[in-house]
Design a protein around this motif. Structure first.
Motif, mmCIF file in Angstrom:
data_model
loop_
_atom_site.group_PDB
_atom_site.id
_atom_site.type_symbol
_atom_site.label_atom_id
_atom_site.label_comp_id
_atom_site.label_asym_id
_atom_site.label_seq_id
_atom_site.Cartn_x
_atom_site.Cartn_y
_atom_site.Cartn_z
ATOM 1 N N MET A 116 0.775 -1.101 0.038
ATOM 2 C CA MET A 116 -0.101 -0.118 -0.108
ATOM 3 C C MET A 116 0.897 1.345 0.001
ATOM 4 O O MET A 116 2.142 1.488 0.706
ATOM 5 N N ILE A 121 -0.026 -5.468 3.142
ATOM 6 C CA ILE A 121 -1.353 -6.251 3.729
ATOM 7 C C ILE A 121 -1.569 -7.264 2.864
ATOM 8 O O ILE A 121 -1.211 -7.569 1.665
ATOM 9 N N LEU A 140 -6.865 -7.440 0.196
ATOM 10 C CA LEU A 140 -7.484 -6.356 0.205
ATOM 11 C C LEU A 140 -8.932 -6.626 1.132
ATOM 12 O O LEU A 140 -9.793 -7.833 0.630
ATOM 13 N N CYS A 152 -7.808 1.077 2.500
ATOM 14 C CA CYS A 152 -7.440 -0.243 1.872
ATOM 15 C C CYS A 152 -8.262 -0.780 0.693
ATOM 16 O O CYS A 152 -9.023 -1.315 0.892
#
Length: 54
Positions: free
Chosen positions: A5, A17, A20, A42
């Motif tokens: 990200m 991350i 998602l 996000c």
């Protein structure tokens, strides 16, 4: 492979991350590059885009 990200301030990698999320999540953190507190949504729009080496 984790998703990277980007920081909305400096456009560099802010955090990774694993996947998602389906719902809208916003994470507030201190960017490791520009050292400012930023909010990163996000979603696919905030994924770090890679440039191909020539």
């Amino acid at each position: 492979m984790p998703n990277k990200m980007r920081c909305p301030n400096c456009n560099k990698r802010a955090f990774d991350i694993s996947a998602l999320p389906k719902e809208e999540i916003e994470i507030e953190l201190k960017c490791p590059n520009c050292h400012r507190f930023v909010r990163v949504a996000c979603n696919e729009k905030m994924l770090l885009k890679y440039k191909k080496a020539v």
